[in-house]
Design a protein around this motif. Structure first.
Motif, PDB file in Angstrom:
ATOM      1  N   ALA A   1       0.831  -1.207   0.000  1.00  0.00           N
ATOM      2  CA  ALA A   1       0.000   0.000   0.000  1.00  0.00           C
ATOM      3  C   ALA A   1       0.867   1.260   0.000  1.00  0.00           C
ATOM      4  N   LEU A   2       1.968   1.234   0.753  1.00  0.00           N
ATOM      5  CA  LEU A   2       2.855   2.404   0.785  1.00  0.00           C
ATOM      6  C   LEU A   2       3.571   2.559  -0.556  1.00  0.00           C
ATOM      7  N   ALA A   3       4.024   1.437  -1.105  1.00  0.00           N
ATOM      8  CA  ALA A   3       4.746   1.504  -2.383  1.00  0.00           C
ATOM      9  C   ALA A   3       3.842   2.005  -3.501  1.00  0.00           C
ATOM     10  N   ALA A   4       2.561   1.623  -3.445  1.00  0.00           N
ATOM     11  CA  ALA A   4       1.615   2.037  -4.498  1.00  0.00           C
ATOM     12  C   ALA A   4       1.091   3.448  -4.262  1.00  0.00           C
ATOM     13  N   GLY A   5       1.445   4.055  -3.130  1.00  0.00           N
ATOM     14  CA  GLY A   5       0.961   5.408  -2.829  1.00  0.00           C
ATOM     15  C   GLY A   5      -0.487   5.437  -2.376  1.00  0.00           C
ATOM     16  N   ALA A   6      -1.061   4.261  -2.047  1.00  0.00           N
ATOM     17  CA  ALA A   6      -2.454   4.217  -1.587  1.00  0.00           C
ATOM     18  C   ALA A   6      -2.576   4.889  -0.222  1.00  0.00           C
ATOM     19  N   VAL A   7      -1.504   4.834   0.566  1.00  0.00           N
ATOM     20  CA  VAL A   7      -1.453   5.500   1.867  1.00  0.00           C
ATOM     21  C   VAL A   7      -0.173   6.316   1.895  1.00  0.00           C
ATOM     22  N   ASP A   8      -0.308   7.552   2.401  1.00  0.00           N
ATOM     23  CA  ASP A   8       0.854   8.423   2.443  1.00  0.00           C
ATOM     24  C   ASP A   8       1.445   8.408   3.856  1.00  0.00           C
ATOM     25  N   ARG A   9       0.592   8.715   4.830  1.00  0.00           N
ATOM     26  CA  ARG A   9       1.067   8.765   6.224  1.00  0.00           C
ATOM     27  C   ARG A   9       0.355   7.688   7.024  1.00  0.00           C
ATOM     28  N   LEU A  10       1.138   6.832   7.665  1.00  0.00           N
ATOM     29  CA  LEU A  10       0.572   5.671   8.352  1.00  0.00           C
ATOM     30  C   LEU A  10       1.197   5.517   9.741  1.00  0.00           C
ATOM     31  N   VAL A  11       0.326   5.306  10.727  1.00  0.00           N
ATOM     32  CA  VAL A  11       0.782   4.928  12.070  1.00  0.00           C
ATOM     33  C   VAL A  11       0.289   3.509  12.323  1.00  0.00           C
ATOM     34  N   VAL A  12       1.179   2.633  12.763  1.00  0.00           N
ATOM     35  CA  VAL A  12       0.801   1.255  13.070  1.00  0.00           C
ATOM     36  C   VAL A  12       0.835   1.068  14.591  1.00  0.00           C
ATOM     37  N   VAL A  13      -0.148   0.329  15.090  1.00  0.00           N
ATOM     38  CA  VAL A  13      -0.175  -0.082  16.497  1.00  0.00           C
ATOM     39  C   VAL A  13      -0.327  -1.600  16.475  1.00  0.00           C
ATOM     40  N   HIS A  14       0.397  -2.312  17.330  1.00  0.00           N
ATOM     41  CA  HIS A  14       0.094  -3.743  17.401  1.00  0.00           C
ATOM     42  C   HIS A  14      -0.268  -4.142  18.823  1.00  0.00           C
ATOM     43  N   GLY A  15      -1.034  -5.229  18.900  1.00  0.00           N
ATOM     44  CA  GLY A  15      -1.512  -5.732  20.187  1.00  0.00           C
ATOM     45  C   GLY A  15      -0.489  -6.640  20.847  1.00  0.00           C
ATOM     46  N   GLY A  16      -0.925  -7.265  21.921  1.00  0.00           N
ATOM     47  CA  GLY A  16      -0.015  -8.047  22.744  1.00  0.00           C
ATOM     48  C   GLY A  16       0.052  -9.519  22.378  1.00  0.00           C
ATOM     49  N   GLY A  17      -1.088 -10.065  21.956  1.00  0.00           N
ATOM     50  CA  GLY A  17      -1.129 -11.479  21.616  1.00  0.00           C
ATOM     51  C   GLY A  17      -0.472 -12.330  22.685  1.00  0.00           C
ATOM     52  N   SER A  18       0.287 -13.332  22.253  1.00  0.00           N
ATOM     53  CA  SER A  18       0.891 -14.256  23.233  1.00  0.00           C
ATOM     54  C   SER A  18       2.152 -13.675  23.865  1.00  0.00           C
ATOM     55  N   PHE A  19       2.502 -12.440  23.517  1.00  0.00           N
ATOM     56  CA  PHE A  19       3.664 -11.822  24.169  1.00  0.00           C
ATOM     57  C   PHE A  19       3.218 -11.065  25.433  1.00  0.00           C
ATOM     58  N   GLY A  20       2.404  -9.996  25.261  1.00  0.00           N
ATOM     59  CA  GLY A  20       2.025  -9.189  26.425  1.00  0.00           C
ATOM     60  C   GLY A  20       1.043  -9.863  27.359  1.00  0.00           C
ATOM     61  N   HIS A  21       0.000 -10.509  26.796  1.00  0.00           N
ATOM     62  CA  HIS A  21      -1.108 -10.960  27.640  1.00  0.00           C
ATOM     63  C   HIS A  21      -0.707 -12.053  28.624  1.00  0.00           C
ATOM     64  N   HIS A  22       0.157 -12.968  28.197  1.00  0.00           N
ATOM     65  CA  HIS A  22       0.546 -14.050  29.116  1.00  0.00           C
ATOM     66  C   HIS A  22       1.287 -13.496  30.333  1.00  0.00           C
ATOM     67  N   HIS A  23       2.227 -12.586  30.084  1.00  0.00           N
ATOM     68  CA  HIS A  23       2.976 -12.015  31.212  1.00  0.00           C
ATOM     69  C   HIS A  23       2.061 -11.167  32.087  1.00  0.00           C
ATOM     70  N   ALA A  24       1.158 -10.414  31.450  1.00  0.00           N
ATOM     71  CA  ALA A  24       0.267  -9.551  32.233  1.00  0.00           C
ATOM     72  C   ALA A  24      -0.636 -10.398  33.132  1.00  0.00           C
ATOM     73  N   SER A  25      -1.223 -11.467  32.571  1.00  0.00           N
ATOM     74  CA  SER A  25      -2.144 -12.239  33.418  1.00  0.00           C
ATOM     75  C   SER A  25      -1.377 -13.023  34.477  1.00  0.00           C
ATOM     76  N   GLU A  26      -0.166 -13.469  34.166  1.00  0.00           N
ATOM     77  CA  GLU A  26       0.664 -14.155  35.162  1.00  0.00           C
ATOM     78  C   GLU A  26       0.921 -13.262  36.386  1.00  0.00           C
ATOM     79  N   HIS A  27       1.065 -11.964  36.139  1.00  0.00           N
ATOM     80  CA  HIS A  27       1.353 -11.026  37.239  1.00  0.00           C
ATOM     81  C   HIS A  27       0.101 -10.302  37.729  1.00  0.00           C
ATOM     82  N   GLY A  28      -1.071 -10.709  37.232  1.00  0.00           N
ATOM     83  CA  GLY A  28      -2.317 -10.093  37.701  1.00  0.00           C
ATOM     84  C   GLY A  28      -2.478  -8.639  37.296  1.00  0.00           C
ATOM     85  N   VAL A  29      -1.887  -8.274  36.154  1.00  0.00           N
ATOM     86  CA  VAL A  29      -1.976  -6.882  35.694  1.00  0.00           C
ATOM     87  C   VAL A  29      -2.941  -6.805  34.516  1.00  0.00           C
ATOM     88  N   SER A  30      -3.779  -5.781  34.511  1.00  0.00           N
ATOM     89  CA  SER A  30      -4.726  -5.595  33.404  1.00  0.00           C
ATOM     90  C   SER A  30      -4.922  -4.094  33.195  1.00  0.00           C
TER      91      SER A  30
END
Ligand SMILES: Nc1ncnc2c1ncn2[C@@H]1O[C@H](COP(=O)(O)OP(=O)(O)OP(=O)(O)O)[C@@H](O)[C@H]1O
Ligand SMILES: C=C(C)CCOP(=O)(O)O
Length: 259
Positions: free
Chosen positions: A45-74
């Motif tokens: 999309a960036l190469a084709a010029g379909a989007v000029d300015r882009l901000v990406v956010v990603h979630g936690g999936g099996s990285f953040g959520h497992h550690h958070a629930s192990e430590h009781g943090v939400s």
């Protein structure tokens, strides 16, 4: 102070869900195919010029959520244990590094922005999130693709809680005056009680019954929380699966439109 909304074109804000880019049931495991396909779609999309300015956010999936629930943090339960904060933040930085690497391999000028170092939450059950946007806005203006992620966040009266990628999407979209918002997950949209994609959502009450919680370890609320937050935006938001990412980035409708 930098005016995050000043200057050039409004950006597109895109969240890559943790369930798309990781195997959510296996601790710290990437979904290689899901992540590669998402990075391909962004690069195309960036190469084709379909989007000029882009901000990406990603979630936690099996990285953040497992550690958070192990430590009781939400998002509502904090910790004052520095080891717990390091475990959650460390896992999210490891995932972020993998996402950045794959984007850069495809020529996307992706750089990290770590919310734990920037943001704060006010005291109380619905404490406001303060996410200073100067660095993200300046990076955008300089031609980079900032990549943020769900993380720990300093919280008045509660130590460190979790800030979800969905909350960050809302802050970014509002503060940067986003043009469109996309939330890409493994489901092809918000589903009704028969399992069909709801094409358009204008108010929460109309869909409340169909919106359960996430079906895997998730400390930040799953689909119901997502829809609530997206309904509060000025910009149109879309919830879609991997197949919808290319069309969304090309400016087409994809999955469920929330407006
Ligand atoms: N009505 C619904 N329509 C679609 N998905 C739903 C619905 N109710 C619950 N869900 C669940 O929401 C999940 C998607 O939200 P979830 O927060 O897990 O995704 P994500 O954003 O990819 O993950 P992460 O929070 O790690 O970034 C799906 O697993 C789905 O089972
Ligand atoms: C669990 C952590 C640290 C991230 C939560 O972000 P989300 O996956 O977008 O809900």
């Amino acid at each position: 102070m930098t005016d995050a909304r000043a200057g050039s074109d409004p950006p597109v804000v895109l969240k890559l869900g943790g369930s798309l880019i990781t195997e959510k049931d296996r601790p710290e495991t990437l979904d290689e195919a899901g992540l590669d396909a998402a990075c391909d779609a962004v690069a195309d999309a960036l190469a084709a010029g379909a989007v000029d300015r882009l901000v990406v956010v990603h979630g936690g999936g099996s990285f953040g959520h497992h550690h958070a629930s192990e430590h009781g943090v939400s998002t509502t339960e904090g910790t004052r244990n520095a080891e717990a904060v390091a475990a959650v933040h460390g896992a999210m930085k490891r995932l972020n590094a993998r996402v950045l690497e794959r984007l850069r391999e495809r020529g996307v000028p992706a750089v990290p922005v770590h919310p734990l170092s920037l943001a704060a939450r006010a005291e109380g059950a619905d404490g406001d999130l303060d996410l200073p946007l100067g660095s993200t806005a300046t990076l955008l203006g300089e031609g980079f693709v900032p990549v943020l992620h769900g993380d720990g966040v300093a919280t008045a009266g509660d130590g460190v809680t979790v800030v979800s990628g969905d909350e960050l999407v809302v802050e970014l979209a509002t503060g940067l005056g986003a043009r469109r918002v996309g939330v890409c997950s493994t489901v092809s949209g918000v589903l009704d009680s028969d399992g069909n994609v709801i094409r358009e959502i204008g108010e929460f009450a109309a869909v409340a019954d169909a919106l359960g919680a996430s079906d895997a370890t998730d400390v930040s609320g799953g689909m119901a929380a997502k829809v609530r937050e997206l309904l509060g935006l000025d910009a149109p938001a879309y919830v879609f699966g991997g197949d919808g990412l290319g069309p969304f980035l090309r400016g087409e409708d994809a999955g469920t439109r929330i407006d």
